[in-house]
Design a protein around this motif. Structure first.
Motif, PDB file in Angstrom:
ATOM      1  N   LYS A 144       0.860  -1.181   0.000  1.00 33.46           N
ATOM      2  CA  LYS A 144       0.000   0.000   0.000  1.00 33.46           C
ATOM      3  C   LYS A 144       0.902   1.239   0.000  1.00 33.46           C
ATOM      4  O   LYS A 144       2.127   1.115   0.103  1.00 33.46           O
ATOM      5  N   VAL A 145       0.303   2.413  -0.102  1.00 28.49           N
ATOM      6  CA  VAL A 145       1.106   3.640  -0.162  1.00 28.49           C
ATOM      7  C   VAL A 145       1.999   3.770   1.064  1.00 28.49           C
ATOM      8  O   VAL A 145       3.205   4.038   0.949  1.00 28.49           O
ATOM      9  N   ALA A 146       1.444   3.568   2.258  1.00 32.88           N
ATOM     10  CA  ALA A 146       2.231   3.734   3.483  1.00 32.88           C
ATOM     11  C   ALA A 146       3.403   2.768   3.545  1.00 32.88           C
ATOM     12  O   ALA A 146       4.443   3.076   4.142  1.00 32.88           O
ATOM     13  N   HIS A 147       3.253   1.588   2.932  1.00 29.37           N
ATOM     14  CA  HIS A 147       4.326   0.598   2.989  1.00 29.37           C
ATOM     15  C   HIS A 147       5.601   1.069   2.299  1.00 29.37           C
ATOM     16  O   HIS A 147       6.709   0.692   2.701  1.00 29.37           O
ATOM     17  N   LEU A 148       5.467   1.877   1.260  1.00 32.35           N
ATOM     18  CA  LEU A 148       6.662   2.353   0.565  1.00 32.35           C
ATOM     19  C   LEU A 148       7.491   3.285   1.438  1.00 32.35           C
ATOM     20  O   LEU A 148       8.681   3.468   1.196  1.00 32.35           O
ATOM     21  N   ILE A 197       0.745   3.392  -7.521  1.00 34.25           N
ATOM     22  CA  ILE A 197       0.558   2.862  -6.176  1.00 34.25           C
ATOM     23  C   ILE A 197      -0.794   3.338  -5.641  1.00 34.25           C
ATOM     24  O   ILE A 197      -1.269   4.405  -6.028  1.00 34.25           O
ATOM     25  N   GLY A 198      -1.375   2.557  -4.756  1.00 39.40           N
ATOM     26  CA  GLY A 198      -2.656   2.920  -4.143  1.00 39.40           C
ATOM     27  C   GLY A 198      -3.760   1.921  -4.419  1.00 39.40           C
ATOM     28  O   GLY A 198      -4.781   1.917  -3.729  1.00 39.40           O
ATOM     29  N   ASN A 199      -3.565   1.053  -5.402  1.00 38.55           N
ATOM     30  CA  ASN A 199      -4.594   0.059  -5.708  1.00 38.55           C
ATOM     31  C   ASN A 199      -4.943  -0.784  -4.491  1.00 38.55           C
ATOM     32  O   ASN A 199      -6.125  -1.021  -4.195  1.00 38.55           O
ATOM     33  N   ASN A 200      -3.913  -1.252  -3.786  1.00 38.60           N
ATOM     34  CA  ASN A 200      -4.157  -2.144  -2.654  1.00 38.60           C
ATOM     35  C   ASN A 200      -4.813  -1.448  -1.475  1.00 38.60           C
ATOM     36  O   ASN A 200      -5.406  -2.121  -0.617  1.00 38.60           O
ATOM     37  N   TYR A 226      -0.149  10.174   3.297  1.00 39.74           N
ATOM     38  CA  TYR A 226       0.959   9.281   2.927  1.00 39.74           C
ATOM     39  C   TYR A 226       1.397   9.502   1.479  1.00 39.74           C
ATOM     40  O   TYR A 226       2.599   9.489   1.174  1.00 39.74           O
ATOM     41  N   TYR A 227       0.438   9.683   0.588  1.00 39.96           N
ATOM     42  CA  TYR A 227       0.797   9.864  -0.825  1.00 39.96           C
ATOM     43  C   TYR A 227       1.613  11.138  -1.011  1.00 39.96           C
ATOM     44  O   TYR A 227       2.626  11.140  -1.722  1.00 39.96           O
ATOM     45  N   ASN A 228       1.191  12.207  -0.360  1.00 39.26           N
ATOM     46  CA  ASN A 228       1.931  13.464  -0.495  1.00 39.26           C
ATOM     47  C   ASN A 228       3.301  13.389   0.175  1.00 39.26           C
ATOM     48  O   ASN A 228       4.259  14.029  -0.291  1.00 39.26           O
ATOM     49  N   SER A 412     -11.586   9.706  -4.287  1.00 39.00           N
ATOM     50  CA  SER A 412     -10.817  10.654  -3.478  1.00 39.00           C
ATOM     51  C   SER A 412      -9.316  10.421  -3.662  1.00 39.00           C
ATOM     52  O   SER A 412      -8.538  11.382  -3.796  1.00 39.00           O
ATOM     53  N   TYR A 413      -8.893   9.147  -3.662  1.00 41.12           N
ATOM     54  CA  TYR A 413      -7.484   8.836  -3.903  1.00 41.12           C
ATOM     55  C   TYR A 413      -7.032   9.457  -5.233  1.00 41.12           C
ATOM     56  O   TYR A 413      -5.942  10.038  -5.337  1.00 41.12           O
ATOM     57  N   ASN A 414      -7.887   9.298  -6.251  1.00 34.58           N
ATOM     58  CA  ASN A 414      -7.517   9.771  -7.587  1.00 34.58           C
ATOM     59  C   ASN A 414      -7.426  11.292  -7.663  1.00 34.58           C
ATOM     60  O   ASN A 414      -6.625  11.836  -8.431  1.00 34.58           O
ATOM     61  N   GLU A 415      -8.213  11.980  -6.863  1.00 35.72           N
ATOM     62  CA  GLU A 415      -8.079  13.441  -6.786  1.00 35.72           C
ATOM     63  C   GLU A 415      -6.707  13.805  -6.227  1.00 35.72           C
ATOM     64  O   GLU A 415      -6.048  14.732  -6.712  1.00 35.72           O
ATOM     65  N   THR A 416      -6.286  13.079  -5.195  1.00 30.78           N
ATOM     66  CA  THR A 416      -4.963  13.315  -4.599  1.00 30.78           C
ATOM     67  C   THR A 416      -3.853  13.064  -5.611  1.00 30.78           C
ATOM     68  O   THR A 416      -2.898  13.843  -5.737  1.00 30.78           O
TER      69      THR A 416
END
Length: 506
Positions: A144-148, A197-200, A226-228, A412-416
């Motif tokens: 997931k994003v946080a895992h990276l 990333i983010g699918n999971n 996390y993404y930012n 919402s993820y996709n907006e980010t």
């Protein structure tokens, strides 16, 4: 019940061609290849299983050789791109025999005259190839994003002590036990990157039927944070790059192949219609009839209808979003004057208080197919068949309410993701739009061959119904190439989708 089976005749669909149209409008095959404003000297790909080349429910060497970053890197070499190494698996089977839950790839095999996906045993034990690094394909299945961002995500000790904190695929090539994926990325000093990333963060939850006791849906605000954070570290390299958004769960065959109403007389009779009709009569007399009457009495008359002998009947499911009529059902059964219902009153209330028949807007994961009709432990045999007499639990079904929940989070993820691309001047791939295009009957054309999201015969998705075939990954690679060319004025050529592999038949 029956496995997912395919007629041998159905493979002919893979060979059918349509027109000579190709649904990519920016092919630059006849143009001199240039890098434009980009520098492809050190290209590093970040992501999860989709980036790694994972397919057929496993990571294996043939799949890795057809990963979309590997395809992109080959095109970049025509414009000054450098070496692109991948952390190759040691075999063509995948999985780790010393780790539970990491089996080998799925293969189509002939079962009783039809084709069915069958899992292989693991191909070997977990190995370590960090000495051969660094590796430019840093796709980590399951991440997931946080895992990276997480230190120790490649620590082998974590696999035994706390599997949620470590990942065997990253332990294979992490530079050390304390590092993070992003730290190893930064150490390579990339001049160009891709990030998908983010699918999971949403998909694992969806595949678990939105059962929060099995998987969690990353909250939108947490995803944004996390993404930012990830983008900020990537941006510190000053590398140019391309990032992609996340497809809706309604576009993948894992969640759209199994019908909501598979219970025909033939299916319920194991292929014998007469037996199935007798089964339906018994179910209607002993369960569905009484339930229909009880639900009507307590205000839930729209939840369950009698089974039909001539039409396909819906699965019986538990919908946790429904008002729980359990206490009312128990009371009505206890006071029905029917001694059988009175004896079962507590059970009926506890079991069917949130039960209903599935609707077309509900999604059934592929894994649920083989669970239809299996026995629920501790329940009398006549009432134990899951999805038929016993409501499927939450983990087996993605209800329409849960579909909305997941796709709202993805939106919402996709907006980010889009905002991050815009703010940093990165190329942007609308993977969601491309997967929706694949999900349409018209699909996507490449040199006369049509690709769709139809399970197995569509050619784009592998046997797990989530990950792509080599040809599906080539379609994605071309979307990345188009986005790179548009943003950086490069002229990388598209890859030839049809030269890569699809589903392999025996």
């Amino acid at each position: 019940m029956k496995k997912i089976l395919f007629s041998l005749f159905s493979i002919s669909a893979l060979l059918a061609t349509q027109s000579c149209k190709t649904d990519f409008d920016t092919d630059v095959t006849d143009v001199v290849v240039t890098k434009g404003d980009a520098d492809f000297t050190k290209y590093v790909a970040l992501g999860n299983s989709l980036t790694s080349g994972y397919r057929d429910n496993a990571l294996y060497s043939d799949g890795q050789n057809e990963s979309y970053p590997s395809m992109i890197a080959q095109q970049m070499k025509l414009a000054g791109g450098g070496e692109f190494k991948q952390p190759m698996m040691p075999n063509n089977i995948g999985g780790f025999s010393n780790l539970p839950g990491f089996g080998g790839k799925l293969n189509l095999q002939v079962v009783n005259g039809s084709l069915a996906p069958v899992a292989s045993n693991p191909g070997g034990t977990l190995d370590n190839i960090s000495a051969g690094g660094p590796y430019q394909n840093m796709g980590v299945p399951g991440a997931k994003v946080a895992h990276l961002l997480a230190p120790g995500y490649g620590n082998p000790a974590g696999l035994a002590s706390n599997p949620a904190t470590a990942n065997p695929y990253f332990t294979r090539f992490a530079s050390n036990a304390q590092t993070s994926v992003i730290a190893d990325f930064l150490a390579q000093k990339p001049t160009f990157f891709s990030l998908w990333i983010g699918n999971n963060d949403a998909l694992l939850y969806a595949l678990a039927g939105a059962d929060s006791s099995v998987e969690t849906l990353t909250p939108a605000d947490q995803f944004k944070t996390y993404y930012n954070m990830l983008i900020a570290q990537i941006a510190s390299t000053k590398a140019k790059g391309v990032i992609a958004n996340i497809p809706d769960v309604t576009t993948i065959p894992n969640l759209t192949t199994v019908p909501y109403n598979p219970l025909t007389s033939s299916v319920l009779g194991g292929g014998n219609i007469a037996v199935g009709e007798a089964t339906i009569d018994k179910l209607n007399a002993n369960l569905y009839g009484p339930l229909v009457q009880l639900l009507k009495a307590v205000g839930g008359g729209d939840r369950i209808q009698m089974l039909s002998k001539t039409a396909a009947n819906p699965l019986l499911i538990k919908d946790e979003s429904l008002n729980n009529l359990g206490p009312a059902i128990t009371y009505a059964a206890a006071n029905s004057g029917n001694p059988v219902l009175a004896a079962l009153a507590t059970y009926l209330g506890a079991t069917y208080g949130q039960a209903r028949q599935a609707k077309a807007s509900d999604l059934i994961p592929l894994a649920t197919k083989n669970a239809i009709g299996t026995a629920e432990a501790g329940v009398p045999a006549d009432l134990s068949a899951r999805g038929i007499a016993y409501p499927f639990a939450d983990k087996y079904i993605l209800t329409s309410t849960e579909v909305t929940e997941v796709n709202t989070a993805i939106a919402s993820y996709n907006e980010t993701i889009k905002a991050a691309a815009t703010a940093n001047g990165y190329a942007f791939v609308d993977a969601n739009a491309k997967m929706k295009e694949l999900a349409q009957k018209s699909g996507i054309q490449w040199n006369g061959v049509k690709y769709t999201a139809t399970f197995v015969t569509g050619g784009a998705f592998s046997l797990d119904g989530v990950h792509l075939t080599g040809r599906g990954y080539a379609i994605v690679a071309n979307e990345f190439v188009n986005a790179i060319n548009k943003q950086y004025k490069s002229t990388l050529p598209l890859v030839d989708v049809n030269k890569y592999s699809g589903v392999k038949f025996p």
